[in-house]
Every structure is written in C-alpha cells, then in structure tokens.
Design an enzyme around this catalytic site. Structure first.
Site, PDB file in Angstrom:
ATOM      1  N   TYR A  53       0.823  -1.221   0.000  1.00 12.87           N
ATOM      2  CA  TYR A  53       0.000   0.000   0.000  1.00 12.87           C
ATOM      3  C   TYR A  53       0.852   1.265   0.000  1.00 12.87           C
ATOM      4  O   TYR A  53       1.878   1.343   0.657  1.00 12.87           O
ATOM      5  CB  TYR A  53      -0.941   0.040   1.216  1.00 12.87           C
ATOM      6  CG  TYR A  53      -2.019  -1.022   1.217  1.00 12.87           C
ATOM      7  CD1 TYR A  53      -2.329  -1.761   0.073  1.00 12.87           C
ATOM      8  CD2 TYR A  53      -2.739  -1.299   2.380  1.00 12.87           C
ATOM      9  CE1 TYR A  53      -3.313  -2.732   0.095  1.00 12.87           C
ATOM     10  CE2 TYR A  53      -3.728  -2.278   2.400  1.00 12.87           C
ATOM     11  CZ  TYR A  53      -4.002  -2.988   1.256  1.00 12.87           C
ATOM     12  OH  TYR A  53      -4.971  -3.953   1.276  1.00 12.87           O
ATOM     13  N   SER A 214     -13.765  -3.779   1.606  1.00 13.76           N
ATOM     14  CA  SER A 214     -14.674  -2.999   0.745  1.00 13.76           C
ATOM     15  C   SER A 214     -16.144  -3.188   1.117  1.00 13.76           C
ATOM     16  O   SER A 214     -16.986  -3.429   0.228  1.00 13.76           O
ATOM     17  CB  SER A 214     -14.438  -3.326  -0.737  1.00 13.76           C
ATOM     18  OG  SER A 214     -13.111  -3.050  -1.097  1.00 13.76           O
ATOM     19  N   PRO A 215     -16.492  -3.066   2.406  1.00 15.60           N
ATOM     20  CA  PRO A 215     -17.897  -3.275   2.794  1.00 15.60           C
ATOM     21  C   PRO A 215     -18.843  -2.247   2.170  1.00 15.60           C
ATOM     22  O   PRO A 215     -20.042  -2.489   2.086  1.00 15.60           O
ATOM     23  CB  PRO A 215     -17.869  -3.123   4.325  1.00 15.60           C
ATOM     24  CG  PRO A 215     -16.639  -2.318   4.617  1.00 15.60           C
ATOM     25  CD  PRO A 215     -15.643  -2.727   3.564  1.00 15.60           C
ATOM     26  N   ALA A 217     -18.315  -1.157  -0.983  1.00 13.02           N
ATOM     27  CA  ALA A 217     -18.029  -1.256  -2.413  1.00 13.02           C
ATOM     28  C   ALA A 217     -17.199  -0.057  -2.871  1.00 13.02           C
ATOM     29  O   ALA A 217     -17.519   0.583  -3.872  1.00 13.02           O
ATOM     30  CB  ALA A 217     -19.313  -1.386  -3.225  1.00 13.02           C
ATOM     31  N   GLY A 219     -17.019   2.780  -1.793  1.00 12.90           N
ATOM     32  CA  GLY A 219     -17.717   4.075  -1.712  1.00 12.90           C
ATOM     33  C   GLY A 219     -19.005   4.112  -2.508  1.00 12.90           C
ATOM     34  O   GLY A 219     -19.836   4.986  -2.304  1.00 12.90           O
ATOM     35  N   GLY A 223     -23.784   5.873  -1.882  1.00 11.32           N
ATOM     36  CA  GLY A 223     -24.771   6.558  -2.721  1.00 11.32           C
ATOM     37  C   GLY A 223     -24.215   7.825  -3.356  1.00 11.32           C
ATOM     38  O   GLY A 223     -24.968   8.594  -3.942  1.00 11.32           O
ATOM     39  N   LYS A 224     -22.877   8.013  -3.272  1.00 12.88           N
ATOM     40  CA  LYS A 224     -22.347   9.293  -3.800  1.00 12.88           C
ATOM     41  C   LYS A 224     -22.226   9.314  -5.313  1.00 12.88           C
ATOM     42  O   LYS A 224     -22.060  10.375  -5.893  1.00 12.88           O
ATOM     43  CB  LYS A 224     -21.013   9.654  -3.135  1.00 12.88           C
ATOM     44  CG  LYS A 224     -19.818   8.826  -3.485  1.00 12.88           C
ATOM     45  CD  LYS A 224     -18.599   9.266  -2.671  1.00 12.88           C
ATOM     46  CE  LYS A 224     -18.686   8.776  -1.243  1.00 12.88           C
ATOM     47  NZ  LYS A 224     -17.664   9.203  -0.347  1.00 12.88           N
TER      48      LYS A 224
END
Ligand SMILES: NC(=O)c1ccc[n+]([C@@H]2O[C@H](COP(=O)([O-])OP(=O)(O)OC[C@H]3O[C@@H](n4cnc5c(N)ncnc54)[C@H](OP(=O)(O)O)[C@@H]3O)[C@@H](O)[C@H]2O)c1
Length: 319
Positions: A53, A214-215, A217, A219, A223-224
């Site tokens: 990372y 990634s719970p 997904a 982001g 809903g953004k």
C-alpha cells in the site's frame, strides 16, 4: 464497539477494522494520523495495512514502495500495544523475479522490511495477499511458521483465497505440524456476494476468522455516485481508482437506489446501512472500512452494534 474472537483464536477483534490502503496514496500523513486517532478513540483495535500500500498502487508505479506501512509505523510508535496490527505480503515490491509472491525468500525478506517500516518487533496478523500458484503451499506455510516461532508474527492469515485453497492449506498445516491460517480476508458487500457460495461456509465450518474488505463497495454504497459520469470531485473514482469501475453498472446503480428506499426514516446513512448488513452476517468477524475522513470512522462506529431484524434481511434479499 463490539468484539469477536479472531476465528478459533483467543485474539479479540473489533467488528469494525480500519483499512489503510489509501494512506500515502491519496491521504497524506497528517490526515492518516487523524483518522487513526479517531479509530482508536472509538474502540477499533484492528488496523489493516500491506507492504504494497502507498504510491505503488498507482498505474505509474509497477510495485509497492511501502509508504503506508511507514505512516502507520510512525503513528504507532510509543503506543504499539493499542492496536492489533495486520499487514500483508505477496504483491510485487520490486522489479526482480523474487520480489513478489510467497516463496520463503520473499516472505522472510518482506517480513523484515515490514517490521522495519512499521517500527515494531512483531506483526499481530501476517496475511498472504493472494494465492501464489508458482510456490508450493508447504514452502509458504513453513516460512510463516518460522516467523511465528521466532516471535516476529503472532497469527497468520490468507487473503483472496478460494475455499479449496484454504482447505488445501489446512490439510498441509495439519499433516506437517505447521501454523494454521487464523483468518481469511476477502471482498464482501451488498453488491459483491460471491463469498456466500464457498468461502463463508468454509470459514464458519473451520472456525476461521473472516475479515471482509470494501464493505461499502469502495464508496459506491454510500450513494455518492449516481452514474458512471457523475463523480463527486473529492471521491476516489475522481482521483482515478480503477477497481471501483467494476461496480459502475446500471444494475448496481439500480440496487443502490433500492437500498436507499429501505432506509426509510431510520436515521442512518446508506454507508452505515451497507456496513451494518455485512456485520450482521454471522460468519463475518470484522469489516475493514476504508475511511478517507475522520467522520467516516464515526459513522462506522455508530452502527457497530446494530442488530438487524429478520424483516430487514428479507427485504434486502429481495433486491
Ligand atoms: N486484501 C485485499 O486484497 C484488499 C483489497 C481491497 C481493500 N482491502 C482492505 O480493505 C480496506 C477497505 O477497503 P475499501 O477502501 O475498498 O473499503 P470501503 O469501506 O468499501 O470504501 C471506502 C470508501 O467509501 C467511502 N466511505 C467510507 N465511509 C463513508 C461514509 N461514512 N460516508 C460516505 N462515504 C464513505 C469513501 O470514499 P471516498 O474516499 O470516495 O469519499 C472511502 O474511501 C482497505 O483499506 C484495505 O485495508 C484489502
């Protein structure tokens, strides 16, 4: 904050963990430290990082350069015992043939590098980042076992393994008297549920810890994003994250709208709803949240104990 044992071990893990994949890439050191401050204050104890990372995740680089571990290491200096520190090995860390994968050579060399970057004498959970079909599993497990016996690593885990790969590893560990993987780390969220077919039942049956990444997904489940072309300026998609593109399908955008409809007047954000759904799956030990702002951690911590009704579970299954 709720806690669970990491699989069959006695190690207690907060059911929400902090992911650090964006530290040193899009999130600078000061902001990273602020996010970790809030996480520890909220009772989150597991910090998940990887040697890979940092800037190395960008297209322009071909291998990891370790910035994220360095940031985490500087942060934990003097308070190492406040966190359960998980890192990973296996992705490319140089151009050479032996600078990647799960050979004894690369694992031992990278464990030493991670300990140096993290400024610690031990790694709590050392995870192999993905399956390496060019190295015998016995070689990998034997190198990891040596690290445990030397006190440099306390538990070992795998990531992105199929159930058959975990079963094969388990058999080899049993036969050869080597360490068992205590946990598996894999992607899981309302838009990506493949884990339910094999990995989840396997982890439940073998008492393996399951850390889901990634719970939200990446982001999308906040809903953004309204469509492929509508990316908020400060979002990861706008910053150029490639992997989020897989989620940008008409079917997923429709599902996100439908999940929003289920929220009703419960007073929660969609990101919290999505996270709580993963936490309510019995096989899940902890969901690794990729907060990019301190308030994301607060939002996550708020729903750590949200128990879902059967009615809500059925409504979600019908979408
Ligand atoms: N083992 C592996 O191969 C692997 C792979 C991927 C990830 N991981 C681990 O899992 C961690 C988390 O992955 P992830 O970042 O994909 O997880 P994620 O939690 O699904 O996505 C994080 C993104 O969701 C948005 N978000 C989070 N909380 C929010 C909130 N309260 N309100 C609105 N938006 C919110 C933010 O997007 P914006 O930044 O756009 O605002 C944030 O960057 C990583 O850091 C890493 O430790 C492991």
């Amino acid at each position: 904050m709720e806690f669970k044992n990491l699989g069959g071990t006695g190690l207690k893990i907060s059911n929400i963990s902090l992911g650090t994949m964006a530290f040193g890439r899009w999130i600078d050191e000061q902001a990273s430290h602020e996010i970790m401050d809030v996480a520890l204050e909220q009772g989150i104890n597991l910090i998940d990082t990887a040697n890979f990372y940092g800037k190395g995740q960008d297209e322009a680089f071909k291998y990891g350069t370790g910035e994220c571990e360095e940031i985490v290491g500087r942060y934990l200096k003097g308070k190492r015992n406040t966190a359960v520190l998980a890192t990973k090995v296996g992705l490319p860390m140089g151009e050479g043939q032996n600078d990647k994968g799960l050979s004894r050579h690369h694992i031992i060399q990278q464990a030493e590098e991670s300990l140096r970057r993290l400024q610690t004498d031990w790694i709590d959970l050392y995870q192999v980042h993905r399956f390496d079909d060019s190295t015998p599993l016995e070689e990998t497990l034997s190198a990891l076992t040596d690290l445990v016996r030397q006190g440099k690593v306390r538990y070992i885990g795998c990531s992105n393994y199929a159930a058959w790969q975990m079963a094969k590893a388990r058999g080899i560990s049993d036969l050869k008297g080597l360490e068992h993987f205590a946990s598996s780390q894999s992607q899981y969220n309302l838009l990506s549920r493949e884990l339910e077919n094999e990995v989840m039942p396997y982890c439940a049956s073998e008492k393996m810890g399951l850390l889901v990444y990634s719970p939200m997904a990446r982001g999308v489940l906040s809903g953004k994003y309204k469509s492929k072309s509508d990316m908020p300026k400060d979002s990861r998609a706008a910053k150029g994250e490639e992997l989020i593109q897989h989620y940008f399908t008409d079917s997923n955008f429709r599902k996100v709208e439908a999940y929003k409809g289920l929220l009703g007047d419960q007073g929660y954000e969609l990101s919290q709803f999505a996270l709580a759904w993963t936490l309510n799956q019995p096989a899940v030990t902890s969901a690794i949240v990729g907060a990019s702002k301190p308030h994301h951690v607060l939002d996550a911590a708020e729903i750590s104990g949200w128990k879902w009704t059967e009615g809500l579970k059925t409504q979600v299954s019908n979408i």
